[in-house]
Motif scaffolding. Structure first.
Motif, PDB file in Angstrom:
ATOM      1  N   GLU A 350       0.812  -1.223   0.000  1.00  0.00           N
ATOM      2  CA  GLU A 350       0.000   0.000   0.000  1.00  0.00           C
ATOM      3  C   GLU A 350       0.841   1.267   0.000  1.00  0.00           C
ATOM      4  OE1 GLU A 350      -2.928   2.292   3.150  1.00  0.00           O
ATOM      5  OE2 GLU A 350      -2.704   0.121   3.316  1.00  0.00           O
ATOM      6  N   THR A 372      -4.746  -2.582  -3.785  1.00  0.00           N
ATOM      7  CA  THR A 372      -4.291  -3.745  -3.054  1.00  0.00           C
ATOM      8  C   THR A 372      -5.379  -4.136  -2.067  1.00  0.00           C
ATOM      9  OG1 THR A 372      -2.458  -4.696  -1.791  1.00  0.00           O
ATOM     10  CG2 THR A 372      -3.155  -2.463  -1.196  1.00  0.00           C
ATOM     11  N   ALA A 374      -6.647  -4.614   1.725  1.00  0.00           N
ATOM     12  CA  ALA A 374      -6.381  -4.186   3.095  1.00  0.00           C
ATOM     13  C   ALA A 374      -6.672  -5.319   4.069  1.00  0.00           C
ATOM     14  CB  ALA A 374      -7.239  -2.963   3.425  1.00  0.00           C
ATOM     15  N   LYS A 380      -8.111  -1.122  -1.443  1.00  0.00           N
ATOM     16  CA  LYS A 380      -7.817   0.303  -1.271  1.00  0.00           C
ATOM     17  C   LYS A 380      -6.608   0.652  -2.119  1.00  0.00           C
ATOM     18  CE  LYS A 380      -6.187   1.733   2.639  1.00  0.00           C
ATOM     19  NZ  LYS A 380      -5.900   1.994   4.064  1.00  0.00           N
ATOM     20  N   GLY A 381      -6.561   1.902  -2.531  1.00  0.00           N
ATOM     21  CA  GLY A 381      -5.442   2.277  -3.373  1.00  0.00           C
ATOM     22  C   GLY A 381      -5.455   3.728  -3.768  1.00  0.00           C
ATOM     23  N   SER A 416     -11.389   3.390  -1.526  1.00  0.00           N
ATOM     24  CA  SER A 416     -11.591   2.033  -1.010  1.00  0.00           C
ATOM     25  C   SER A 416     -12.894   1.495  -1.577  1.00  0.00           C
ATOM     26  CB  SER A 416     -11.649   2.035   0.519  1.00  0.00           C
ATOM     27  OG  SER A 416     -10.446   2.479   1.090  1.00  0.00           O
TER      28      SER A 416
END
Length: 761
Positions: A350, A372, A374, A380-381, A416
């Motif tokens: 992340e 990626t 979480a 989330k990214g 997210s």
């Protein structure tokens, strides 16, 4: 992309004489609108003593009084910072000043992975429980509505100091010190968090606090706020302080970065110091970086700086590894033709996603999101955009439906979403893209570079017009009709270039990052090179060098009499032709997304009615008849590219692939076309290839497609037929055969074929 030369009236001769300006300095100052006695005096001579009265900033008097009250009563003060270079330097500035005043001060830096960005209610609760009586936020706080209310109910005051955009609701804080607070009297409105913290410390100490300018400068460059106005003083004087710094932490950091005290410039800070400080928050606990900056013991500073260096090396390694994985995904699934990119791997780190997203967006010229997984199972990214596409406007409408969290601005965002919303995000993001006509994108350059007069002293003169950054961009120079020699590929992956440009009396080395497309076949077409100037320091020797910003291409004089040019082996589009012809309408969207082509130059070959133009055959004709018809036009020059294949596949699937997909359909009935996007990833097959196979199966009556519910299932006892019986299969097979012939035919044979069909050529 269009480059235009900046225009400005010449500087007054008396001003040039008064300030002893060289020709290049006078030119650059005039271009930047710094053309009066007062403006030049400010730029060249003003220092921190000329900064505005800090008490002009909103709530400054309340802030100073409350801090002094806390110090007098021995109340515990906690500085709540952030994990980037700005937040870390802002925290260091505030803690150092409060320590000088004898305060009982501690600091807290959120953890990127555990706390996320900005205020956290859980952390505020911990601060209240550990005895904190005054919370001072730096580089954050304007979004902390709930957190500030909680602290207030517990009898704990919060002073919010920030520079980020106010939301609809403002925290009910004891005081808010903000460089851009509405209707305040402070004259400068674009400080970073460290700049606001420095301003508060000036007020607290009733002193200029020059010793803090090195930290304020690092935060300013790291957060890319204005280096004009008071930002100019912060950066100019901050660099002077940094080059003589006695801070053990900074000295150790500078040594490990391979920099030399006395010669550090804004570029060194932006590309060497800030990334190291940021690396700590990206991969570990950012408290380490604050401890390094505040450290007063040389041995301890060296230990901490060594840890930072290792984290920075890891940051670079992770960035490259994820970048390469993303590139493989793009190639594997055929996403080069997409208008947008959404890339995902549950193993992506992340902390470096923003860096990788930026690299992918720049290379492929597409709005890009990289995700990626979480710890909570959500994806989330980060997202990055390209010029002409507002990322925030495209994605904000998905918040609360597709996206569980979202925040950002036109060019960057964080987001997210639930894992099962990935396909929907890809579809929505792709459909939201509207390409901007590249003819509308204009960049400005400062002047033509005179190689005859170019010396190290020229560069030193130019630097006095800096420091350069936001609102005072680094000068860009053109080199027209350059004589280029010594082109080599450099870097671990040979993705950068080094070359030399020269005239009869002087030469200049140039470095081009991510310019691996340039080769000896394209060199003759280079009409202009746009460069910035810098110093290459090696073995204690300094040499002037240029950093390539862009190439402008044109047909070389040597090709004036050549009517057909074979560039089939080059992947790069140079963008100087009069028109770009497409044989298939499905290629239009792909062509519109090519960075160097203006959309108003793209036209279907069937609609082409012009004469005597230079044209590029950009995609591949679908048949010999179509190709022959187009060759009847009156062209001045033809460039053969055939880069875009207007087919769903680039080669016919083999028997095993057909069997594999059919068996999957049998074992997984009633999947939708959208489901097969996920299946494509699972099977490692291009989604377009799966659609091709499904269409063949449907034509042969091997599968049933429920149009109403969009579901696919295998027919129990299909009629025994061959794949090659499919008319669709046959049509695509014929087209691919013709395409392969055009792409692989020898240059002499292809040129003869074209000339035989167009006597004008």
């Amino acid at each position: 992309m269009i480059w235009k030369k900046k225009q400005a009236e010449s500087l007054d001769k008396d001003l040039i004489a008064k300030y002893k300006l060289s020709p290049i300095q006078a030119k650059l100052f005039a271009i930047r609108g710094i053309n009066t006695d007062q403006q030049l005096d400010f730029w060249l001579n003003d220092d921190e003593s000329k900064l505005a009265d800090p008490f002009l900033m909103h709530d400054m008097k309340k802030t100073v009084n409350r801090i002094n009250q806390a110090i007098d009563k021995g109340e515990k003060i906690t500085v709540y910072g952030d994990y980037d270079a700005d937040g870390i330097t802002a925290t260091s500035i505030m803690v150092e000043t409060l320590s000088i005043l004898g305060a009982d001060v501690d600091f807290f830096i959120p953890n990127r992975f555990d706390d996320g960005y900005g205020p956290s209610l859980e952390r505020y609760q911990e601060l209240v429980n550990n005895g904190t009586k005054l919370i001072i936020t730096v580089d954050n706080g304007v979004t902390g509505i709930e957190e500030v209310n909680y602290a207030k109910k517990c009898g704990v005051d919060t002073i919010v100091t920030d520079h980020h955009i106010f939301q609809d609701e403002i925290p009910d804080a004891y005081a808010i010190v903000h460089c851009n607070y509405p209707n305040q009297d402070y004259p400068f409105d674009d400080y970073c968090g460290a700049g606001v913290a420095y301003t508060i410390c000036r007020a607290l100490m009733t002193d200029n606090m020059s010793e803090l300018l090195d930290l304020a400068m690092i935060g300013t460059i790291g957060d890319m706020v204005k280096v004009s106005g008071e930002g100019h003083i912060i950066v100019k004087r901050g660099l002077e302080i940094l080059n003589n710094t006695q801070r053990p932490g900074l000295r150790a950091l500078i040594k490990n970065a391979g920099l030399e005290l006395g010669s550090i410039d804004a570029s060194d800070v932006g590309f060497a110091i800030c990334p190291r400080i940021n690396a700590v928050g990206r991969l570990a606990d950012a408290n380490l970086a604050v401890n390094l900056l505040l450290c007063d013991d040389e041995e301890e500073a060296e230990k901490l700086a060594s840890i930072v260096e290792k984290l920075n090396d890891k940051r670079k390694q992770l960035t490259q590894e994820i970048f390469e994985i993303c590139e493989k995904q793009i190639q594997q699934y055929g996403w080069q033709s997409k208008k947008t990119l959404v890339l995902y791997d549950h193993n992506f780190h992340e902390g470096v996603l923003g860096l990788v997203t930026n690299k992918i967006a720049e290379k492929y010229h597409k709005p890009t999101i990289i995700l990626t997984e979480a710890d909570n199972g959500e994806l989330k990214g980060s997202g990055r955009s390209v010029v002409g596409f507002n990322l925030f406007n495209a994605l904000i409408k998905l918040k609360g439906t597709v996206l569980t969290k979202f925040g950002g601005h036109e060019f960057a965002c964080g987001l997210s979403l639930k894992k099962d919303s990935l396909v929907k995000l890809r579809n929505c993001f792709e459909s939201s893209f509207q390409p901007v006509a590249t003819s509308e994108l204009v960049k400005m350059y400062d002047d033509e570079l005179n190689l005859n007069d170019l010396t190290l002293d020229t560069y030193r003169q130019m630097v006095k017009v800096g420091p350069f950054g936001t609102d005072n961009p680094e000068p860009v120079f053109s080199i027209t009709n350059p004589h280029i020699s010594k082109l080599i590929k450099i870097g671990q992956n040979k993705n950068h270039i080094k070359m030399c440009v020269s005239n009869f009396s002087n030469e200049l080395d140039l470095i081009g990052f991510d310019r691996s497309y340039l080769d000896t076949n394209i060199l003759p077409y280079v009409h202009m090179i746009m460069v910035t100037l810098g110093i290459n320091k090696w073995n204690n020797k300094a040499k002037l060098q240029g950093i390539i910003s862009d190439f402008i291409f044109a047909a070389p004089p040597s090709l004036t009499s050549v009517r057909i040019v074979d560039l089939r082996n080059e992947n790069y589009i140079m963008g100087f032709a009069d028109r770009y012809l497409l044989f298939d309408k499905n290629s239009i969207e792909i062509a519109n997304n090519i960075d160097n082509i203006s959309s108003d130059k793209i036209i279907l070959a069937a609609d082409y009615m012009q004469n005597n133009e230079s044209v590029v055959f950009l995609d591949t004709p679908t048949s010999k008849e179509q190709f022959d018809r187009v060759l009847n036009n009156d062209f001045n020059k033809i460039y053969l590219r055939f880069l875009i294949d207007p087919y769903p596949i680039s080669k016919l699937p083999d028997r095993e692939l057909f069997e594999s997909i059919f068996n999957y359909i049998v074992n997984h009935p009633n999947l939708s076309l959208s489901d097969y996007k996920l299946v494509a990833t699972y099977l490692g097959i291009n989604y377009d290839c799966i659609k091709f196979v499904l269409r063949v199966f449907w034509e042969l009556n091997w599968i049933d497609y429920d149009v109403k519910n969009e579901l696919i299932k295998a027919i129990t006892s299909p009629k025994v037929t061959k794949i090659t019986d499919s008319k669709y299969f046959q049509a695509i097979s014929q087209r691919l055969t013709f395409t392969d012939m055009l792409k692989n035919m020898s240059s002499d044979s292809l040129l003869k074929y074209i000339k035989d069909h167009n006597s004008n050529l």
